[in-house]
Motif scaffolding. Structure first.
Motif: not given
Length: 177
Positions: A50-54, A107-109
């Motif tokens: 979740t943090t990686l997509l923030r 984001d999809a990777r």
């Protein structure tokens, strides 16, 4: 690994001072590039998905997009270094980093996939700079307009400083939310 002494002012565009000031001056920039790959990887793998997509603000990149941006920038600046080292006389055009990030699909990777590419690019970058003839490091190449002129030496430092700039931004802006 070889010693590559730091660039001097005039070896890089004015904006790049923000990257140069983040780096050691001992000439061990290739070792620094190698070690910092692992430093970045350790930090990123310690974070939840979740943090990686923030995004720390509207319109800003996610951490995954930042990682792909670092890879893209390194690949492009290593290519510039190769061209300048080979005494290319043609000016190089710039790139639109926001467009690259938008179309990266970061984001999809899967994170493993991103770091597989990151490591491959980093190994290639280190091998390039480690194998250049000594006289190549002071060759000046030209980007779009003289505001983007740089020596090969400066491009090695740009790559390392750019990575540290984003590492610092991740720590300061994404992890304090």
């Amino acid at each position: 690994m070889r010693i590559i002494h730091p660039p001097k002012p005039g070896d890089y565009p004015e904006y790049a001072v923000m990257y140069m000031k983040l780096l050691p001056t001992d000439g061990l920039i290739l070792k620094y590039l190698q070690n910092n790959f692992y430093r970045v990887k350790e930090l990123i793998y310690s974070l939840p998905e979740t943090t990686l997509l923030r995004r720390y603000a509207p319109g800003k990149w996610s951490i995954k997009e930042v990682l792909v941006h670092i890879i893209d920038d390194e690949r492009i600046f290593a290519y510039r270094a190769l061209r300048f080292a080979r005494n290319e006389k043609q000016n190089l055009i710039g790139f639109d980093q926001d467009s690259y990030a938008k179309y990266s699909g970061g984001d999809a990777r899967d994170l493993d996939n991103i770091f597989e590419e990151y490591e491959a690019v980093r190994r290639s970058t280190i091998a390039l700079f480690n194998g250049l003839p000594e006289e190549a490091f002071d060759r000046m190449g030209h980007g779009t307009g003289t505001a983007n002129d740089a020596t090969v030496r400066a491009l090695a430092y740009h790559i390392a400083g750019h990575e540290m700039h984003h590492y610092n931004l991740i720590r300061a802006k994404y992890l304090t939310m």
